[in-house]
Design a protein around this motif. Structure first.
Motif, PDB file in Angstrom:
ATOM      1  N   SER A  19     -35.236 -57.767 -52.689  1.00 39.51           N
ATOM      2  CA  SER A  19     -36.068 -57.382 -51.554  1.00 39.51           C
ATOM      3  C   SER A  19     -37.152 -58.414 -51.277  1.00 39.51           C
ATOM      4  N   ILE A  20     -37.772 -58.920 -52.327  1.00 37.94           N
ATOM      5  CA  ILE A  20     -38.806 -59.943 -52.131  1.00 37.94           C
ATOM      6  C   ILE A  20     -38.204 -61.180 -51.482  1.00 37.94           C
ATOM      7  N   TRP A  21     -37.043 -61.611 -51.995  1.00 37.78           N
ATOM      8  CA  TRP A  21     -36.392 -62.778 -51.414  1.00 37.78           C
ATOM      9  C   TRP A  21     -35.981 -62.512 -49.960  1.00 37.78           C
ATOM     10  N   GLY A  22     -35.446 -61.344 -49.677  1.00 36.48           N
ATOM     11  CA  GLY A  22     -35.028 -61.013 -48.321  1.00 36.48           C
ATOM     12  C   GLY A  22     -36.197 -60.988 -47.351  1.00 36.48           C
ATOM     13  N   VAL A  23     -37.315 -60.435 -47.768  1.00 38.20           N
ATOM     14  CA  VAL A  23     -38.489 -60.377 -46.900  1.00 38.20           C
ATOM     15  C   VAL A  23     -38.986 -61.789 -46.596  1.00 38.20           C
ATOM     16  N   ILE A  24     -39.098 -62.623 -47.625  1.00 36.13           N
ATOM     17  CA  ILE A  24     -39.573 -63.999 -47.409  1.00 36.13           C
ATOM     18  C   ILE A  24     -38.637 -64.741 -46.463  1.00 36.13           C
ATOM     19  N   MET A  25     -37.342 -64.684 -46.736  1.00 33.94           N
ATOM     20  CA  MET A  25     -36.375 -65.424 -45.930  1.00 33.94           C
ATOM     21  C   MET A  25     -36.349 -64.920 -44.484  1.00 33.94           C
ATOM     22  N   VAL A  27     -38.618 -63.149 -42.771  1.00 33.54           N
ATOM     23  CA  VAL A  27     -39.862 -63.385 -42.038  1.00 33.54           C
ATOM     24  C   VAL A  27     -39.930 -64.844 -41.594  1.00 33.54           C
ATOM     25  N   MET A  28     -39.532 -65.761 -42.477  1.00 35.84           N
ATOM     26  CA  MET A  28     -39.529 -67.176 -42.079  1.00 35.84           C
ATOM     27  C   MET A  28     -38.540 -67.420 -40.941  1.00 35.84           C
ATOM     28  N   LEU A  29     -37.351 -66.829 -41.021  1.00 36.33           N
ATOM     29  CA  LEU A  29     -36.389 -66.976 -39.932  1.00 36.33           C
ATOM     30  C   LEU A  29     -36.920 -66.373 -38.637  1.00 36.33           C
ATOM     31  N   GLY A  30     -37.567 -65.227 -38.731  1.00 37.95           N
ATOM     32  CA  GLY A  30     -38.154 -64.611 -37.548  1.00 37.95           C
ATOM     33  C   GLY A  30     -39.217 -65.496 -36.910  1.00 37.95           C
ATOM     34  N   ILE A  31     -40.028 -66.136 -37.737  1.00 31.79           N
ATOM     35  CA  ILE A  31     -41.047 -67.052 -37.220  1.00 31.79           C
ATOM     36  C   ILE A  31     -40.387 -68.242 -36.536  1.00 31.79           C
ATOM     37  N   PHE A  32     -39.362 -68.807 -37.175  1.00 27.78           N
ATOM     38  CA  PHE A  32     -38.696 -69.971 -36.591  1.00 27.78           C
ATOM     39  C   PHE A  32     -37.943 -69.610 -35.312  1.00 27.78           C
ATOM     40  N   PHE A  33     -37.335 -68.434 -35.270  1.00 30.73           N
ATOM     41  CA  PHE A  33     -36.676 -68.015 -34.032  1.00 30.73           C
ATOM     42  C   PHE A  33     -37.706 -67.746 -32.939  1.00 30.73           C
ATOM     43  N   SER A  34     -38.831 -67.161 -33.285  1.00 31.17           N
ATOM     44  CA  SER A  34     -39.877 -66.911 -32.290  1.00 31.17           C
ATOM     45  C   SER A  34     -40.472 -68.210 -31.768  1.00 31.17           C
ATOM     46  N   ALA A  35     -40.492 -69.250 -32.615  1.00 28.80           N
ATOM     47  CA  ALA A  35     -40.977 -70.566 -32.195  1.00 28.80           C
ATOM     48  C   ALA A  35     -39.892 -71.360 -31.466  1.00 28.80           C
ATOM     49  N   ILE A  74     -37.185 -56.896 -37.970  1.00 29.30           N
ATOM     50  CA  ILE A  74     -36.733 -55.532 -38.262  1.00 29.30           C
ATOM     51  C   ILE A  74     -35.991 -55.494 -39.595  1.00 29.30           C
ATOM     52  N   ALA A  75     -35.132 -56.491 -39.826  1.00 25.64           N
ATOM     53  CA  ALA A  75     -34.406 -56.547 -41.095  1.00 25.64           C
ATOM     54  C   ALA A  75     -35.374 -56.759 -42.257  1.00 25.64           C
ATOM     55  N   ALA A  76     -36.430 -57.548 -42.062  1.00 23.90           N
ATOM     56  CA  ALA A  76     -37.434 -57.738 -43.108  1.00 23.90           C
ATOM     57  C   ALA A  76     -38.140 -56.425 -43.426  1.00 23.90           C
ATOM     58  N   ALA A  77     -38.408 -55.618 -42.388  1.00 24.52           N
ATOM     59  CA  ALA A  77     -39.042 -54.313 -42.614  1.00 24.52           C
ATOM     60  C   ALA A  77     -38.118 -53.394 -43.408  1.00 24.52           C
ATOM     61  N   ILE A  78     -36.828 -53.477 -43.155  1.00 25.80           N
ATOM     62  CA  ILE A  78     -35.876 -52.676 -43.941  1.00 25.80           C
ATOM     63  C   ILE A  78     -35.881 -53.131 -45.396  1.00 25.80           C
ATOM     64  N   VAL A  80     -38.436 -54.362 -46.927  1.00 23.90           N
ATOM     65  CA  VAL A  80     -39.680 -53.835 -47.499  1.00 23.90           C
ATOM     66  C   VAL A  80     -39.465 -52.391 -47.952  1.00 23.90           C
ATOM     67  N   ALA A  81     -38.771 -51.604 -47.137  1.00 23.45           N
ATOM     68  CA  ALA A  81     -38.502 -50.206 -47.501  1.00 23.45           C
ATOM     69  C   ALA A  81     -37.616 -50.123 -48.745  1.00 23.45           C
ATOM     70  N   VAL A  82     -36.590 -50.977 -48.825  1.00 19.82           N
ATOM     71  CA  VAL A  82     -35.725 -50.990 -50.010  1.00 19.82           C
ATOM     72  C   VAL A  82     -36.521 -51.405 -51.241  1.00 19.82           C
ATOM     73  N   GLY A  83     -37.412 -52.375 -51.079  1.00 15.77           N
ATOM     74  CA  GLY A  83     -38.263 -52.796 -52.192  1.00 15.77           C
ATOM     75  C   GLY A  83     -39.182 -51.678 -52.651  1.00 15.77           C
ATOM     76  N   ALA A  84     -39.702 -50.899 -51.714  1.00 14.08           N
ATOM     77  CA  ALA A  84     -40.574 -49.778 -52.086  1.00 14.08           C
ATOM     78  C   ALA A  84     -39.792 -48.720 -52.860  1.00 14.08           C
ATOM     79  N   VAL A  85     -38.571 -48.437 -52.428  1.00 13.33           N
ATOM     80  CA  VAL A  85     -37.727 -47.473 -53.159  1.00 13.33           C
ATOM     81  C   VAL A  85     -37.422 -48.008 -54.555  1.00 13.33           C
ATOM     82  N   SER A  86     -37.138 -49.295 -54.664  1.00  5.98           N
ATOM     83  CA  SER A  86     -36.852 -49.886 -55.966  1.00  5.98           C
ATOM     84  C   SER A  86     -38.078 -49.836 -56.870  1.00  5.98           C
ATOM     85  N   LEU A  87     -39.258 -50.070 -56.295  1.00  6.61           N
ATOM     86  CA  LEU A  87     -40.488 -49.986 -57.082  1.00  6.61           C
ATOM     87  C   LEU A  87     -40.713 -48.566 -57.588  1.00  6.61           C
TER      88      LEU A  87
END
Length: 101
Positions: A19-25, A27-35, A74-78, A80-87
């Motif tokens: 989940s941590i890796w997915g969120v980082i990746m 979010v970075m892709l979302g930033i690059f696509f938005s740019a 949106i996928a990064a937010a999902i 985050v939710a999976v990471g919270a369940v895992s925690l």
């Protein structure tokens, strides 16, 4: 009382790491696509007809970039939710170690 524990400690820890890796990746892709990064043009879903039939092709492509960026967020937010369940599963597993049944 029913337990909410449905995975073991190793699977929960793996879920946190992924989940941590997915969120980082994502979010970075979302930033690059938005740019509107030109490197990511191959990942934008458009066809040649979309460009040919439109009077302002860059506007259409930029809109698709923005949509893909939103999808990444949106996928990064999902993730985050999976990471919270895992925690929560990690904490429930630690609590169960101390319980005597």
């Amino acid at each position: 009382m029913p337990s909410l524990l449905f995975c073991g400690p190793k699977m929960a820890a793996c879920g946190i790491v992924i989940s941590i890796w997915g969120v980082i990746m994502l979010v970075m892709l979302g930033i690059f696509f938005s740019a509107k990064s030109a490197v990511l043009i191959e990942d934008v879903p458009f066809t040649e007809e979309d460009i040919r039939n439109d009077k302002n092709p860059p506007h259409t492509i930029y809109g698709l970039y923005s949509q893909v960026g939103i999808n990444c967020f949106i996928a990064a937010a999902i993730y985050v939710a999976v990471g919270a369940v895992s925690l929560c599963q990690v904490r429930l597993n630690k609590r169960q170690e101390y319980m005597v049944t």
